[in-house]
Design a protein around this motif. Sequence first.
Motif, PDB file in Angstrom:
ATOM      1  N   ARG A 285       0.735  -1.236  -0.188  1.00 54.68           N
ATOM      2  CA  ARG A 285      -0.104  -0.119  -0.046  1.00 54.68           C
ATOM      3  C   ARG A 285       0.914   1.170   0.167  1.00 54.68           C
ATOM      4  O   ARG A 285       2.000   1.276   0.618  1.00 54.68           O
ATOM      5  CB  ARG A 285      -0.998   0.049   1.121  1.00 54.68           C
ATOM      6  N   ASP A 291      -3.776   3.733  -1.129  1.00 52.18           N
ATOM      7  CA  ASP A 291      -4.851   3.351  -0.183  1.00 52.18           C
ATOM      8  C   ASP A 291      -6.284   3.626  -0.882  1.00 52.18           C
ATOM      9  O   ASP A 291      -7.095   2.769  -0.523  1.00 52.18           O
ATOM     10  CB  ASP A 291      -4.973   3.991   1.295  1.00 52.18           C
ATOM     11  N   LEU A 294      -7.449   0.982  -3.115  1.00 48.24           N
ATOM     12  CA  LEU A 294      -7.618  -0.338  -2.370  1.00 48.24           C
ATOM     13  C   LEU A 294      -8.860  -0.307  -1.347  1.00 48.24           C
ATOM     14  O   LEU A 294      -9.452  -1.466  -1.590  1.00 48.24           O
ATOM     15  CB  LEU A 294      -6.522  -0.573  -1.440  1.00 48.24           C
ATOM     16  N   ASP A 295      -9.230   0.895  -1.037  1.00 44.57           N
ATOM     17  CA  ASP A 295     -10.338   0.974  -0.212  1.00 44.57           C
ATOM     18  C   ASP A 295     -11.659   1.263  -0.791  1.00 44.57           C
ATOM     19  O   ASP A 295     -12.752   1.725  -0.131  1.00 44.57           O
ATOM     20  CB  ASP A 295      -9.945   1.889   1.148  1.00 44.57           C
TER      21      ASP A 295
ATOM     22  N   VAL B  83       0.300   4.117   6.103  1.00 44.37           N
ATOM     23  CA  VAL B  83       1.653   4.208   5.732  1.00 44.37           C
ATOM     24  C   VAL B  83       2.061   3.752   4.332  1.00 44.37           C
ATOM     25  O   VAL B  83       1.216   3.020   3.842  1.00 44.37           O
ATOM     26  CB  VAL B  83       2.449   3.248   6.576  1.00 44.37           C
ATOM     27  N   MET B  85       4.088   1.469   2.610  1.00 39.10           N
ATOM     28  CA  MET B  85       4.757  -0.094   2.890  1.00 39.10           C
ATOM     29  C   MET B  85       5.991  -0.183   2.314  1.00 39.10           C
ATOM     30  O   MET B  85       6.154  -1.226   1.111  1.00 39.10           O
ATOM     31  CB  MET B  85       3.687  -1.013   2.608  1.00 39.10           C
TER      32      MET B  85
END
Lengths: 322, 322, 322
Positions: A285, A291, A294-295, B83, B85
């Motif tokens: 991520r 994010d 992905l969310d 965060v 990654m």
Amino acid sequence: MKLFSSVNDVQNIDSLVAEALALKQNPHAYQHLGNNKTLGLIFMNPSLRTRISTQKAALNLGMQVIVMNLDKEGWALETQDGVIMNGTTVEHIREAAGVLGQYCDIIGFRAFPGLINRNYDYSEDIFNKFVTYCKVPVISLESAIRHPLQSLADLITIKEIWDTKHPDPSHKKIPKVVLTWAPHVKPLPQAVANSFAEWMNKANVDFTITHPQGYALAPEFAGNAKISHNQHLALENADFVYVKNWSSYNDYGKILSDGKGWMMDNQKLKLTNNAGVMHCLPVRRGLELADEILDSPNSLVLNQADNRTWAAQAVLKNILSL
Amino acid sequence: MKLFSSVNDVQNIDSLVAEALALKQNPHAYQHLGNNKTLGLIFMNPSLRTRISTQKAALNLGMQVIVMNLDKEGWALETQDGVIMNGTTVEHIREAAGVLGQYCDIIGFRAFPGLINRNYDYSEDIFNKFVTYCKVPVISLESAIRHPLQSLADLITIKEIWDTKHPDPSHKKIPKVVLTWAPHVKPLPQAVANSFAEWMNKANVDFTITHPQGYALAPEFAGNAKISHNQHLALENADFVYVKNWSSYNDYGKILSDGKGWMMDNQKLKLTNNAGVMHCLPVRRGLELADEILDSPNSLVLNQADNRTWAAQAVLKNILSL
Amino acid sequence: MKLFSSVNDVQNIDSLVAEALALKQNPHAYQHLGNNKTLGLIFMNPSLRTRISTQKAALNLGMQVIVMNLDKEGWALETQDGVIMNGTTVEHIREAAGVLGQYCDIIGFRAFPGLINRNYDYSEDIFNKFVTYCKVPVISLESAIRHPLQSLADLITIKEIWDTKHPDPSHKKIPKVVLTWAPHVKPLPQAVANSFAEWMNKANVDFTITHPQGYALAPEFAGNAKISHNQHLALENADFVYVKNWSSYNDYGKILSDGKGWMMDNQKLKLTNNAGVMHCLPVRRGLELADEILDSPNSLVLNQADNRTWAAQAVLKNILSL
């Protein structure tokens, strides 16, 4: 099917996808097929999704499953012939595969590339030797240069989403699918990208690959895909965007730059046709994929992971029906 | 029951104990319940008793079981949101839990505390995120601050032994149960002690906790238990003595002294009402508990371990009966 | 049979071999025997063949199988009594075995020798304590000084091949079987050689052991076997040649020389009666045994590995039939 190692082992990919989707509707319809049959899952490298989804697929078919993690340090296999085994390898693949083939009716096998010697990795030496010596049907759980169960699950996902969006059977439009390179901190195999490319090149889709200079896939995998080094142009009107890192094929196994600017995010998503965004997982991520995607409902990563079960079950069912 | 993470998830602990004892008499009576259902057991930390007893419980109910050891080094999960990654964590708990939830009907999950940041550990961050993202019923196989399957097995053991000693149904006396701190060489979580305390505080027992200065449990777990720093006084007339080490809650995660004098032995047993002596195992002989007790009829440690199976089976049966 | 730890636990080895060969013809004939029974396979040391063949045998009998790798570092067991456990061992074998025996109907247990203290290894301390404390039937999956499932599989293989070559029932000749030491780079246990010797000494064969000076097996295992330090003489007219390395029993656990000249190859095979060549695997090619033999029809190593399943199944069937 006696071997599932690449798209070339599949007679008709559309039928296989249809079979997987039928199994998804009725997971336990063929429990008799696997009665008293054993599936061995042999991993030279760690696995989460592949192991559990394939195990689940086999259990759905009534099979017994035996899992063996032979990681490189713990049970190092010798693969070269004619060597004096006075070093660190504890068993030759001739014996290891030969023995395992006697205990199992079907074997799933995973081995990763070393990413050092391209010719060696691309010869699929370990995988091919395992197939030769075990003498039972083998399913690739990812080899040095391919990950066919993943690609089949990806195609199932594309088919499923596309047909849901276009329920009219007379509908003839085909989806635009874009495979885009993404940044990563570790040099990764080309296997997922190679495999996705060879499946998309055979599927009824409009297929584009986009990556920075130096990351061209091997010609036998890129095939007739459209290639672009301009990610923005490539993403235009995409229906599906597959995000994945791979290390260089030309400068073999290397990371050529930090890849800044190549992460997939919502701003780039606006260029697409409200695309479904795909990744084989595990995903980094904030590095490969934002994010915010992905969310969001655009993310198909859990759909893909779910479809791993039905991909594996369709393949196992075919082998059991021999 | 959709979640089994603490005593608060149980409507009626007496019924649950009764159900477990009934299953112990008839382990295979509900094999149809688990037909074509999969239990995933996911361990971030190693397990012996919990893994095998829960696996056995699920098999007794006709379930398929898939075990996955995701230890911290091998498959490090990212748990913080937002965060980048680009470090050592390979997958975010959002994806890992989301994927596993798709392959399993019920998941058992274990993660230990870091014993560094008390607020973080006591927020149960990892466990709660796993529950949120996997979207299927979850059983705690021990979390940062609780071990409810152990506590349920402990309560089953107390009930079983007490009722055997007092078969007259009109008998109204309740047992005196003492949880006593014991020495150890490594800083251990408070999970077993916390959990035992919260279950005993809800059970029909007279409950005392004894420990050296500095080892007070968190107030939400100690509850209304009697607290004593004098082990000898606390043990007087005890019917059950639970021996367990834990590191300090106040000086978080620390060992405050060598604990000399706190090992449970036969001399201390004389203070009790010929008490049954309990420990969750693994136990350090000669350090936490004297050999002379472990090898005597007063030891209930194997009874407790055996009852882990029936505790897990009662919980699984409840979830499967939803 | 309640214990299978050596040839001495078997009333009639010929009947057991016959039973195994009958199961090989009809693997699933006794699936009801294992119904609702659990086999635990506990490994203190890694295993490939033993684990999978025994798991397969149990599944063939309808049992549930639970595998646990308790390797020495990960879950170190204390075996000495009366010690204060303030070191690195996390659990005493009294508790570990006692607990596992409650979860399983039969347990298979593996522990290797330390190769440092001969008296300790040859006392079979760990194995015997496990048997004592677990209180259920135990099958040795290889102990410090014996590997009886391997030897039973070896005897099955010899019987099978010999009877195929001599189908006339009135035939009375017995095979000449030679166990020959072979070089290796690591000090290995004597377990396979010991066990093979004690089974051959009870079988209807003409048995010779050949090894360099200093590698004599313990007298209780060598028994009445003919002993020769001249490999060439020993191999003359052999019908079966078992190739295996072991470290010195006298200079305990040591490698005494590089063993040059002791590898089994085609030139030595010419001395024999076109012998079947055996090895328990894993084998070091080019060091213990020449490729030319392993890749020839004289090699019986895969037959032996296959027969591991039927050996284990015959033993399990006997225990289940108690």
